[in-house]
Design a protein around this motif. Structure first.
Motif, PDB file in Angstrom:
ATOM      1  N   GLU A 119      11.832  -3.274   6.029  1.00  0.00           N
ATOM      2  CA  GLU A 119      13.516  -2.141   6.510  1.00  0.00           C
ATOM      3  C   GLU A 119      14.493  -1.712   5.723  1.00  0.00           C
ATOM      4  O   GLU A 119      13.945   0.203   5.745  1.00  0.00           O
ATOM      5  CB  GLU A 119      13.953  -2.420   7.498  1.00  0.00           C
ATOM      6  N   GLU A 120      14.994  -2.133   5.633  1.00  0.00           N
ATOM      7  CA  GLU A 120      16.607  -1.870   4.817  1.00  0.00           C
ATOM      8  C   GLU A 120      16.581  -2.237   3.204  1.00  0.00           C
ATOM      9  O   GLU A 120      17.447  -1.316   2.638  1.00  0.00           O
ATOM     10  CB  GLU A 120      17.496  -3.284   5.469  1.00  0.00           C
ATOM     11  N   ASP A 121      15.476  -3.077   2.702  1.00  0.00           N
ATOM     12  CA  ASP A 121      15.149  -3.138   1.243  1.00  0.00           C
ATOM     13  C   ASP A 121      13.692  -3.173   0.570  1.00  0.00           C
ATOM     14  O   ASP A 121      13.165  -3.402   1.154  1.00  0.00           O
ATOM     15  CB  ASP A 121      16.269  -4.710   0.500  1.00  0.00           C
TER      16      ASP A 121
ATOM     17  N   PRO B 196       1.150  -0.933  -0.624  1.00  0.00           N
ATOM     18  CA  PRO B 196       0.525   0.193  -0.264  1.00  0.00           C
ATOM     19  C   PRO B 196       0.728   0.991  -0.168  1.00  0.00           C
ATOM     20  O   PRO B 196       0.551   2.514  -0.743  1.00  0.00           O
ATOM     21  CB  PRO B 196      -0.894   0.116   1.391  1.00  0.00           C
ATOM     22  N   GLU B 197       1.799   1.152   0.476  1.00  0.00           N
ATOM     23  CA  GLU B 197       2.718   2.311   0.473  1.00  0.00           C
ATOM     24  C   GLU B 197       4.073   2.180  -0.554  1.00  0.00           C
ATOM     25  O   GLU B 197       4.093   1.914  -1.425  1.00  0.00           O
ATOM     26  CB  GLU B 197       3.676   1.905   1.924  1.00  0.00           C
ATOM     27  N   ILE B 198       4.250   3.793  -1.080  1.00  0.00           N
ATOM     28  CA  ILE B 198       4.828   3.911  -1.941  1.00  0.00           C
ATOM     29  C   ILE B 198       5.961   3.707  -1.779  1.00  0.00           C
ATOM     30  O   ILE B 198       6.595   4.493  -1.007  1.00  0.00           O
ATOM     31  CB  ILE B 198       4.823   5.739  -2.813  1.00  0.00           C
ATOM     32  N   LEU B 199       6.983   3.280  -2.479  1.00  0.00           N
ATOM     33  CA  LEU B 199       8.277   2.636  -1.826  1.00  0.00           C
ATOM     34  C   LEU B 199       9.150   3.557  -3.380  1.00  0.00           C
ATOM     35  O   LEU B 199       8.944   3.574  -4.208  1.00  0.00           O
ATOM     36  CB  LEU B 199       8.011   1.157  -2.814  1.00  0.00           C
ATOM     37  N   VAL B 200      10.103   4.437  -2.308  1.00  0.00           N
ATOM     38  CA  VAL B 200      10.973   4.577  -3.213  1.00  0.00           C
ATOM     39  C   VAL B 200      12.489   4.252  -3.097  1.00  0.00           C
ATOM     40  O   VAL B 200      12.722   4.300  -1.629  1.00  0.00           O
ATOM     41  CB  VAL B 200      11.069   6.261  -3.182  1.00  0.00           C
TER      42      VAL B 200
ATOM     43  N   THR C 234      16.336  -8.507  -4.729  1.00  0.00           N
ATOM     44  CA  THR C 234      16.970  -7.340  -3.799  1.00  0.00           C
ATOM     45  C   THR C 234      17.317  -6.268  -3.773  1.00  0.00           C
ATOM     46  O   THR C 234      18.542  -6.567  -4.835  1.00  0.00           O
ATOM     47  CB  THR C 234      16.886  -8.065  -2.252  1.00  0.00           C
ATOM     48  N   LEU C 235      16.566  -5.348  -3.359  1.00  0.00           N
ATOM     49  CA  LEU C 235      17.627  -4.154  -3.881  1.00  0.00           C
ATOM     50  C   LEU C 235      18.160  -3.331  -3.120  1.00  0.00           C
ATOM     51  O   LEU C 235      16.281  -3.154  -2.137  1.00  0.00           O
ATOM     52  CB  LEU C 235      17.534  -3.083  -4.843  1.00  0.00           C
ATOM     53  N   PRO C 236      18.591  -2.587  -2.279  1.00  0.00           N
ATOM     54  CA  PRO C 236      18.566  -1.824  -1.415  1.00  0.00           C
ATOM     55  C   PRO C 236      18.229  -0.463  -1.103  1.00  0.00           C
ATOM     56  O   PRO C 236      18.129   0.050  -2.568  1.00  0.00           O
ATOM     57  CB  PRO C 236      20.382  -1.366  -0.976  1.00  0.00           C
ATOM     58  N   ARG C 237      17.322   0.270  -0.016  1.00  0.00           N
ATOM     59  CA  ARG C 237      16.762   1.284   0.066  1.00  0.00           C
ATOM     60  C   ARG C 237      17.364   2.812  -0.495  1.00  0.00           C
ATOM     61  O   ARG C 237      16.991   3.603  -1.146  1.00  0.00           O
ATOM     62  CB  ARG C 237      15.656   1.702   0.833  1.00  0.00           C
ATOM     63  N   ARG C 238      17.710   2.621   0.102  1.00  0.00           N
ATOM     64  CA  ARG C 238      19.233   3.034   0.207  1.00  0.00           C
ATOM     65  C   ARG C 238      20.663   3.156  -0.754  1.00  0.00           C
ATOM     66  O   ARG C 238      21.125   1.666  -0.160  1.00  0.00           O
ATOM     67  CB  ARG C 238      19.842   4.467   1.428  1.00  0.00           C
ATOM     68  N   ALA C 239      22.102   3.988  -1.299  1.00  0.00           N
ATOM     69  CA  ALA C 239      23.143   3.472  -1.662  1.00  0.00           C
ATOM     70  C   ALA C 239      23.836   3.348  -0.519  1.00  0.00           C
ATOM     71  O   ALA C 239      23.788   3.646   0.400  1.00  0.00           O
ATOM     72  CB  ALA C 239      23.366   4.310  -2.557  1.00  0.00           C
TER      73      ALA C 239
END
Length: 357
Positions: free
Chosen positions: A281-283, A240-244, A352-357
């Protein structure tokens, strides 16, 4: 009771020192002030400084690497309590530059008190030479092979459209086959070039903020005609949340296109291919699931290998570079990819891909 006899060799030698002096990579140790406390023969060979010259001196004065003054991995390892590995270039006493891989770690006693650090370094000149040869090969493919393929395809296409005069129905059939095969060959060359450049780090992810659902929907729209021709239904599930996330949009789409294309091509008609995205949480975790024939266990561990095609005679032709390229892209972003499958139960690819680099 039998008396235990101590091996006289164990009693005679300082084994830690013996190993350091005998191992065929450069090794030195330092105290907490970064002064050298041990220096093995291979380190002396690479740097040009004898052990007696190096002992007690600052390691930066002996190693003289491009990381010593600004980003010293040994100092970082001693501060962070984690082992580190880096590539660097050292300069020996004759001002010759040598590419090396460095491995560093802190040295602590049983109470956890810092005693110093240890660094190993290995000459990778031969490896760098091989990389240069691979770059030359890539350049050859890009120019000497790709250019004539594109030219021939263009000329055949002009003939097909009557640019050089009328052609018969049989000639049209032949020319259509030529154009189709030239396009296929050009695609294979482009796939090889992309994979080779990723491996050589000539293509690096250009990170930017990426809205996951938006990118996924665009790729699904692109894949829709292929799915329709195959009689496949495409579905998607998003949180439901927007993932960036921070990722390269073009490479992200490349991964999705490859996994979805494979799922569509290798699935029977009237089945479903599902794209699922999960925010963590992290990815993020992405799944591409099909209802195809599945993959036998003996092939699963080889799917991401270069040129691997498996034993499925119904698979489309190619060089087996697609999944190898996908794995390279995912790992370049700091993610992971794996596959689960059972014969007769379909296949699911996860990444998987991390949310932040």
């Amino acid at each position: 009771m039998t008396e235990h006899k101590t091996d006289p060799i164990t009693e005679t030698y300082d084994w830690a020192h013996f190993i350091i002096q005998s191992i065929p990579v450069g090794i030195f140790t330092v105290d907490s002030q970064m002064r050298i406390t041990d220096f093995n023969p291979r380190a002396a060979e690479l740097t040009g400084y004898q052990r007696s010259e190096a002992m007690g001196r600052f390691c930066a004065d002996i190693l003289r690497s491009n990381l010593c003054q600004t980003n010293c991995p040994l100092r970082q390892a001693m501060a962070q309590e984690t082992a580190l590995e880096r590539e660097a270039v050292i300069e020996n006493r004759w001002a010759q530059k040598i590419p090396v891989t460095l491995c560093t770690a802190a040295l602590r006693n049983d109470q956890g008190e810092l005693l110093g650090g240890v660094e190993t370094f290995r000459d990778i000149t031969a490896l760098k030479k091989q990389e240069e040869e691979r770059r030359n090969l890539v350049a050859m493919f890009a120019h000497d092979l790709k250019t004539p393929v594109v030219s021939m395809g263009g000329l055949a296409n002009r003939m097909l459209h009557g640019k050089v005069g009328p052609i018969s129905a049989q000639q049209v059939t032949y020319l259509e086959s030529i154009v189709l095969e030239m396009q296929r060959l050009e695609t294979l060359i482009n796939n090889f070039l992309e994979f080779a450049r990723l491996q050589l780090h000539e293509i690096k992810p250009l990170l930017s903020s990426l809205q996951v659902e938006k990118e996924c929907q665009e790729v699904l729209t692109l894949m829709a005609p292929l799915a329709e021709r195959q009689g496949i239904t495409l579905t998607a599930e998003y949180p439901p949340e927007i993932l960036v996330i921070e990722a390269d949009p073009q490479l992200f789409r490349r991964v999705l296109e490859n996994l979805l294309e494979n799922a569509i091509k290798y699935s029977p008609p009237e089945t479903v291919v599902t794209l699922m995205v999960e925010g963590r949480e992290e990815d993020i975790l992405v799944r591409v699931q099909d209802q195809g024939a599945g993959i036998a266990p003996q092939y699963l561990s080889h799917l991401f290998e270069v040129f691997y095609r498996g034993n499925d005679q119904h698979r489309s032709r190619g060089f087996g570079l697609g999944l190898a390229t996908v794995k390279t892209i995912i790992e370049a972003h700091g993610g992971k990819i794996w596959v689960e499958s059972e014969v007769g139960q379909g296949t699911t690819f996860y990444f998987t891909l991390p949310r932040r680099a």
